[in-house]
Write an enzyme that holds these catalytic residues in place. Structure first.
Site, PDB file in Angstrom:
ATOM      1  N   TYR A 212     -27.211  27.453  20.621  1.00  0.00           N
ATOM      2  CA  TYR A 212     -27.060  27.255  21.688  1.00  0.00           C
ATOM      3  C   TYR A 212     -25.607  28.303  21.993  1.00  0.00           C
ATOM      4  O   TYR A 212     -24.839  28.668  21.325  1.00  0.00           O
ATOM      5  CB  TYR A 212     -25.930  25.264  22.183  1.00  0.00           C
ATOM      6  CG  TYR A 212     -27.101  25.038  22.328  1.00  0.00           C
ATOM      7  CD1 TYR A 212     -27.830  25.273  23.295  1.00  0.00           C
ATOM      8  CD2 TYR A 212     -27.490  23.690  21.914  1.00  0.00           C
ATOM      9  CE1 TYR A 212     -28.521  23.876  23.324  1.00  0.00           C
ATOM     10  CE2 TYR A 212     -28.525  22.629  21.598  1.00  0.00           C
ATOM     11  CZ  TYR A 212     -29.291  23.052  22.543  1.00  0.00           C
ATOM     12  OH  TYR A 212     -30.061  21.664  23.033  1.00  0.00           O
TER      13      TYR A 212
ATOM     14  N   HIS B 260       0.669  -0.886  -0.181  1.00  0.00           N
ATOM     15  CA  HIS B 260      -0.167  -0.476   0.150  1.00  0.00           C
ATOM     16  C   HIS B 260       0.764   1.632   0.137  1.00  0.00           C
ATOM     17  O   HIS B 260       2.268   1.315   0.689  1.00  0.00           O
ATOM     18  CB  HIS B 260      -0.864  -0.453   1.302  1.00  0.00           C
ATOM     19  CG  HIS B 260      -1.929   1.339   0.991  1.00  0.00           C
ATOM     20  ND1 HIS B 260      -3.217   1.300  -0.027  1.00  0.00           N
ATOM     21  CD2 HIS B 260      -1.990   2.814   1.954  1.00  0.00           C
ATOM     22  CE1 HIS B 260      -3.711   2.050   0.562  1.00  0.00           C
ATOM     23  NE2 HIS B 260      -3.448   2.938   1.530  1.00  0.00           N
TER      24      HIS B 260
ATOM     25  N   ASP C 218     -29.661  17.735  16.703  1.00  0.00           N
ATOM     26  CA  ASP C 218     -30.373  17.071  14.647  1.00  0.00           C
ATOM     27  C   ASP C 218     -30.901  18.194  14.111  1.00  0.00           C
ATOM     28  O   ASP C 218     -32.299  17.722  13.471  1.00  0.00           O
ATOM     29  CB  ASP C 218     -31.374  16.764  15.951  1.00  0.00           C
ATOM     30  CG  ASP C 218     -31.706  16.063  17.269  1.00  0.00           C
ATOM     31  OD1 ASP C 218     -30.596  14.866  16.579  1.00  0.00           O
ATOM     32  OD2 ASP C 218     -31.529  15.858  17.938  1.00  0.00           O
TER      33      ASP C 218
ATOM     34  N   ARG D  48      -6.714  -1.335  -6.977  1.00  0.00           N
ATOM     35  CA  ARG D  48      -7.764  -1.453  -5.752  1.00  0.00           C
ATOM     36  C   ARG D  48      -8.173   0.213  -5.928  1.00  0.00           C
ATOM     37  O   ARG D  48      -7.404   1.153  -5.545  1.00  0.00           O
ATOM     38  CB  ARG D  48      -7.044  -1.223  -4.199  1.00  0.00           C
ATOM     39  CG  ARG D  48      -6.641  -3.146  -4.654  1.00  0.00           C
ATOM     40  CD  ARG D  48      -6.053  -2.941  -2.358  1.00  0.00           C
ATOM     41  NE  ARG D  48      -4.734  -2.304  -2.041  1.00  0.00           N
ATOM     42  CZ  ARG D  48      -3.615  -2.078  -2.254  1.00  0.00           C
ATOM     43  NH1 ARG D  48      -3.382  -3.467  -3.035  1.00  0.00           N
ATOM     44  NH2 ARG D  48      -3.344  -1.352  -1.814  1.00  0.00           N
TER      45      ARG D  48
END
Length: 378
Positions: A264, A164, A311, A220
Site C-alpha cells: 500500500y 507496587h 495479513d 511478584r
C-alpha cells in the site's frame, strides 16, 4: 495442532518458563507469584498455568476477575490474587472459586464485606498501599488505620498487604528506596500492633534483582518469568531464556521488474529485478505498521519492504538463497544461528517488550513446546 499446516503462529517454550520460574525462586529465596495477567503476557493462560503448577508454583496474580476465572479452568490448587479492581458483584464467584481480591479503599472493602457476610462467608483480601505509584492504594499516612479497620471488619480475612514500585527498573535507586522506606514504616507499626498480615509483597521483576531488601514474604514476577528484560537498565542474567517466538510461512516468491511498487502506498519501489517474498503475517497479528522491520529466513535477516498489510508482509529475498514457499519465517525468536529479540523489535516499533508480547492477537494459535521435549533437546 501440527504447525506444518499453519501459516502464522506463536511458539511458546513452556520449558523456558519453568526454567525462569526456578531461577527467580533461587535468586529471591521466596515464593514467587507468577503474574499471568493479559493472557500470561500473551503466552496463553491455558498453557502457562498447567506448566507452572506442574513444578509446584503456589501463587499467581492477575489484573481482572475474568482472568482469575480463566485460571481456575486449568488449576484448582494455585492461589489466585486479583491485583486490580473487582466489582462487588463478583464476590460470590470469588468465594466459590477461592480467589483473593485486592482492597484499596473503605468503600470497596465494605461492599465486599457486606456481600460475604450475606453469604455467611469470609472473603480473602490483600490490602494495597500507594507508596509512590499514584495508582490504586491507600496513602501511607492512612495505611495503619485502614489495616486495623479491615482486620476488624466482619466478612473479610486480610491475608496480604502489598505495594507496587514505579521506578524499580531504572538506574536511579532513590525513588524506589523512598517507597521502601514508606512501606517499611507501615510494616514496623503493624508488627508492633500484631496486625502484620501473613503475606507481604512488593517486588516486581526488576525489584527482585535490584532491591533484595524488598522481597518480604513473596515476590511478584511478570516480565522476567517469560525471559524478557525488565528494562534496558535492568537486563536479565544470561541464564534466563525467552519463551515466545512469532513465526509465519513464506507463501509466495516471485521476481518483480525494476520500478515496481510494493504494498500500500508503494512506500518501497524496486531498483532492479528483485526476488520478493510474501509472508502470511501482518498488523492484525500484532506487527506494527512501521518501516524497517526485519525477519529471519533460513537463519538470515531479510528486510520487510514498505508498510505491513493487515495479513501479509513482503520481504526482500535477494540475499537469501533457496528461499521457497512453505519455508518458516521468524518475526522474532531464534532460527538456526539467527536471533531477533523481542527487545530489538520493541525498539524498532518505538515501544517496550511488554507491549510487543501482550499485543500478540488472539487469532494466533499458540503452539506449546512440551517441557519434556525441551529437556531432551538440551
Amino acid at each position: 495442532m501440527d504447525e506444518e499446516v499453519l501459516t502464522t503462529w506463536l511458539e511458546i517454550d513452556l520449558g523456558a518458563i519453568q526454567h525462569n520460574y526456578r531461577l527467580l525462586q533461587a535468586i529471591s529465596q521466596r515464593p514467587v507469584m507468577a503474574v499471568i495477567k493479559a493472557n500470561a503476557y500473551g503466552h496463553g493462560i491455558g498453557g502457562v498455568v498447567p506448566a507452572l503448577t506442574q513444578i509446584g508454583a503456589t501463587w499467581c496474580g492477575v489484573a481482572r476477575i475474568e482472568e482469575a476465572l480463566e485460571v481456575r479452568r486449568f488449576s484448582r490448587e494455585i492461589q489466585v490474587l486479583v491485583l486490580g479492581y473487582t466489582h462487588p458483584f463478583w464476590v460470590e464467584e470469588a468465594l466459590a472459586q477461592d480467589i483473593s481480591l485486592t482492597v484499596f479503599d473503605p468503600q470497596t472493602a465494605e461492599a465486599y464485606a457486606n456481600q460475604a457476610r450475606g453469604l455467611g462467608r469470609e472473603l480473602r483480601v490483600h490490602a494495597k498501599v500507594d507508596t509512590g505509584m499514584g495508582r490504586l492504594g491507600v496513602l501511607p499516612e492512612g495505611a495503619v488505620d485502614f489495616i486495623r479497620w479491615l482486620m476488624a471488619l466482619p466478612g473479610l480475612k486480610v491475608e496480604g498487604l502489598y505495594t507496587h514500585f514505579a521506578r524499580a527498573d531504572e538506574s536511579d535507586p532513590a525513588p524506589t528506596l523512598k517507597q521502601i522506606r514508606h512501606f517499611d514504616g507501615i510494616l514496623e507499626t503493624l508488627t508492633a500492633l500484631k496486625l502484620r498480615p501473613r503475606w507481604v509483597h512488593a517486588s516486581n521483576s526488576a525489584a527482585i534483582f535490584n532491591f533484595p531488601q524488598a522481597r518480604y514474604d513473596l515476590v511478584r514476577a511478570g516480565i522476567a518469568l517469560y525471559g524478557l528484560h525488565p528494562s534496558p537498565e535492568t537486563p536479565l542474567p544470561s541464564s534466563f531464556r525467552p519463551a515466545m517466538a512469532l513465526k509465519a510461512r513464506l507463501v509466495s516468491v516471485k521476481v518483480l521488474p525494476p520500478e515496481s511498487g510494493v504494498g500500500y502506498g508503494h512506500r518501497y519501489v524496486t531498483r532492479d529485478h528483485e526476488r520478493i517474498g510474501v509472508v502470511a503475517a501482518g498488523y492484525a497479528d500484532g506487527i506494527r505498521r512501521v518501516l524497517g522491520n526485519e525477519v529471519l529466513v533460513h537463519g538470515q535477516k531479510a528486510p520487510v519492504l514498505g508498510t505491513p498489510c493487515m495479513d501479509q508482509i513482503m520481504i526482500q529475498l535477494d540475499g537469501v538463497m533457496g528461499a521457497a514457499p512453505g519455508d518458516e519465517v521468524v518475526i522474532f525468536g531464534r532460527q538456526g544461528e539467527g536471533f531477533i529479540s523481542v527487545e530489538e523489535v520493541a525498539e524498532r516499533w518505538g515501544t517496550i517488550n511488554y507491549e510487543v508480547v501482550t499485543n500478540m492477537m488472539a487469532r494466533l494459535p499458540r503452539i506449546y513446546i512440551d517441557p519434556k521435549d525441551d529437556e531432551e533437546n538440551g
